[in-house]
Scaffold this active site. Structure first.
Site, PDB file in Angstrom:
ATOM      1  N   SER A  89      72.240  20.103  83.384  1.00  0.00           N
ATOM      2  CA  SER A  89      72.626  18.993  82.846  1.00  0.00           C
ATOM      3  C   SER A  89      73.846  18.227  83.626  1.00  0.00           C
ATOM      4  CB  SER A  89      73.359  19.128  81.362  1.00  0.00           C
ATOM      5  OG  SER A  89      74.203  17.693  80.870  1.00  0.00           O
ATOM      6  N   TYR A 114      78.243  23.470  74.972  1.00  0.00           N
ATOM      7  CA  TYR A 114      77.021  23.173  75.795  1.00  0.00           C
ATOM      8  C   TYR A 114      77.532  23.113  77.335  1.00  0.00           C
ATOM      9  CZ  TYR A 114      73.037  20.077  77.027  1.00  0.00           C
ATOM     10  OH  TYR A 114      72.067  19.678  77.695  1.00  0.00           O
TER      11      TYR A 114
END
Length: 263
Positions: free
Chosen positions: A137, A150
């Site tokens: 990401s 995350y």
């Protein structure tokens, strides 16, 4: 890599980006596609088989939080197609209120899946090399206060994939490892950007700001993911944001100093 007639395993294939990636791979006329996910999606599979009759499409269940499930999935995949050319690890969870599960899905499970894939793909052990693409990401490129857990998992995944892409390893395995870092993409994964699923209650203002961030379509993201696989340069880290592919190069902060003194 020319994807025509290749065998592809996509883990997390029924997600928002995953479904579009499946279609994009199939448009390249791959020979076999194995879709691994926690639950079957018969409607998606039926649609893919109807639209892409050239390719064989299989579903294998997998729970990336359980090592035995990962091992069994690869065993079944090997029985169906024998050799793998491409493995995409695309499972994801963006919900910092589930700390252990976020780490398990985004990092630990991908680590075990990658290592298991290498066992089958390693050219020095009877495999035929190929590409392992791990989907990280943009918050796996730098820390992010909105998604602390995350981001930690994705930064770990980026570091892990880059580490395994060490040229010495590639010399033996023939497997390119690449890291793909999508920006905000319009999928259900972003439903947690509301402040309620963050690590701290103080993140509400950040959630309001993030809700306004421009999002790319999953179709555009999928096209860039498949293109990165086709380029398949070992060690590549790609930021895939707003339809643009940017190759990331990390600055070297530390180099080990060798002890040159004789004992």
């Amino acid at each position: 890599m020319d994807l025509k007639d290749k065998n592809v395993i996509y883990i997390g294939g029924f997600g928002g980006i995953g479904q579009k990636c499946l279609q994009t791979f199939l448009k390249r006329e791959i020979k076999n596609l194995i879709v691994c996910d926690l639950h079957d999606n018969k409607e998606v599979l039926r649609s893919l088989r109807d639209s892409y009759s050239y390719s064989n499409i299989f579903y294998i269940p997998i729970d990336v939080t359980k090592n035995e499930s990962i091992e069994e999935a690869y065993k079944l995949a090997a029985k169906k197609v024998n050799k793998f050319d491409v493995v995409v690890n695309g499972c994801g969870l963006m919900n910092d209120s589930f700390i252990d599960l976020t780490i398990d899905i985004n990092l630990r499970g991908v680590i075990h899946s990658t290592l298991k894939a290498l066992e089958y793909m390693d050219a020095s052990k009877g495999g035929r090399g190929g590409v392992i693409a791990n989907i990280s990401s943009v918050v796996g490129l730098q820390p992010n206060g909105m998604f602390a857990i995350y981001s930690a998992a994705k930064c770990g995944l980026t570091a892990f994939t880059c580490s395994l892409a060490y040229p010495l390893y590639y010399k033996y395995t023939g497997v390119s490892l690449i890291t793909l870092c999508p920006g905000f993409t319009d999928t259900t994964l972003l439903d947690s950007v509301r402040g309620k699923e963050t690590l701290t209650e103080y993140a509400e203002p950040l959630a309001v700001a993030f809700a306004k961030v421009k999002r790319q379509t999953p179709e555009i993201c999928a096209e860039m993911i498949v293109k990165a696989v086709e380029i398949s340069k070992n060690g590549n880290v790609w930021m895939l944001d707003n339809g643009e592919m940017t190759e990331i190069e990390f600055k070297t902060f530390w180099k080990p100093k060798l002890n040159t003194q004789r004992e």
